[in-house]
Design an enzyme around this catalytic site. Sequence first.
Site, PDB file in Angstrom:
ATOM      1  N   SER A 262      -2.790   3.135  -9.194  1.00  0.00           N
ATOM      2  CA  SER A 262      -3.967   2.505  -9.774  1.00  0.00           C
ATOM      3  C   SER A 262      -5.259   3.159  -9.275  1.00  0.00           C
ATOM      4  CB  SER A 262      -3.912   1.012  -9.474  1.00  0.00           C
ATOM      5  OG  SER A 262      -4.585   0.312 -10.465  1.00  0.00           O
ATOM      6  N   LYS A 266      -6.008   7.298  -9.000  1.00  0.00           N
ATOM      7  CA  LYS A 266      -7.204   8.099  -9.313  1.00  0.00           C
ATOM      8  C   LYS A 266      -7.533   8.934  -8.074  1.00  0.00           C
ATOM      9  CE  LYS A 266      -9.134   3.790 -11.349  1.00  0.00           C
ATOM     10  NZ  LYS A 266      -8.480   3.504 -12.574  1.00  0.00           N
ATOM     11  N   HIS A 403       2.106  -3.032 -14.502  1.00  0.00           N
ATOM     12  CA  HIS A 403       1.295  -2.254 -13.562  1.00  0.00           C
ATOM     13  C   HIS A 403       1.803  -2.498 -12.132  1.00  0.00           C
ATOM     14  CE1 HIS A 403      -2.517  -0.339 -12.535  1.00  0.00           C
ATOM     15  NE2 HIS A 403      -2.780  -1.298 -11.657  1.00  0.00           N
TER      16      HIS A 403
END
Length: 420
Positions: A262, A266, A403
């Site tokens: 998540s 990044k 997720h």
Amino acid sequence: MLRYLSVLPLLASSMMGADEPVIYDEAKVPSYTLPDPLRFENGEPVKTSADWPKRRAELLGLFEAHVYGKTPVGRPAGMHFEPRKKIDSFLGGKATLEEIRIHFREGDDGPFVDVLLIKPAKPAVGGAPAFVGVNFTGNHGVHPSTEITLSTAWMRESNEPEKKGQVIDHRSTEASRGNQASRWPLAMIVDAGCALATFYYGDIDPDFDDGFENGIHALFGKPGPAEWGSIGAWAWGASRVMDYLETDPAIDSKKVAVMGHSRLGKTALWAGAQDERFAMVISNNSGCGGAALSRRRFGERVGRINTSFPHWFADTFHQYNENEAALPVDQHQLIALIAPRLVYVASAVEDEWADPRGEFLSAVHAGPVYELLGKKGLGVKEMPELNAAVGESIRYHIRSGKHDVTDYDWEQYLKAIAGL
Ligand code: GCU
């Protein structure tokens, strides 16, 4: 955190845009043209692999100037390692446990990051391949063992952004031990002959918008508008952990992957793009500002992320709120910056906020750079079936579920690192 006033009107317009309905329908994705990773900014084509380092430097500069901000320093003077704990028998004897504190300046009263290093009890000759894994809830969150020191750092209670002016200092309690253990299958990792070096992202920069008063930014001074935000800082932290791993003969520092989920996915991508010592880079469900193409505007958008998390990126990124088409780069070029090294982009089918298709397309459009450098990319142009990993030097899967980081994800990462 506003570092320059000219951003103000842009922010106001972005807040309006942030209320626009989120696109979850493929038919509503606007048409877009992606910037070409194999064309210099002056329009000249990148013809051979010999041209790539120059184009790579150009792209890196664009991501620094327009997205993540420039990282002002590498390894700071005075940085030193303090071994704090070593247990020879962990996980029933199959692993060892070490805790190392990396101090970022002389002495022991400055900022630091605590590294938890779990290694196979019998690492391969030449050292074990390793994952640098960035964690959300402190090192003690990765496993319930009371051998792991409980973090005393600032801790978020949940992953939701705090409301303005409501930053609550949640300290960890014994009850939080192992609260993310399902995301860190330590036994599976060491059974595969690999090590895990994990650190808590909040040691580097607590994840709230405080004008960069705390964390590592405090040591280097307030960032300018095109300098590192929190993602840049967390990525820098991963590189400092790599500095440590290079000193450990039981680790094969040529086989180190940086991994995050998540916002920390990044972070892993940006760390791997900048630091070529990482032989493999893993983006787990990284979404907007990670692997997903910004121009698709599907799920989370640039304006939304900059409004909810104003401290993550450089201030300059805010000028692209509701104006993704004006970005000089898109996220497939971030993947391309990792070439020719192995990059793994992982999506989850129920994670629409992160735009799984946009993550896949980034992997597709980074392909030409890998091919120029003599590597095979994904090898497919259509999204694979669920739970069917594809690719060679660029790998991708979309798994069932939400997720998260699951054993399925780790099985694929372990297979990939075994091939290095
Ligand atoms: C939010 C944010 C995402 C981020 C995620 C996370 O959902 O909008 O960009 O990836 O938090 O880090 O958990």
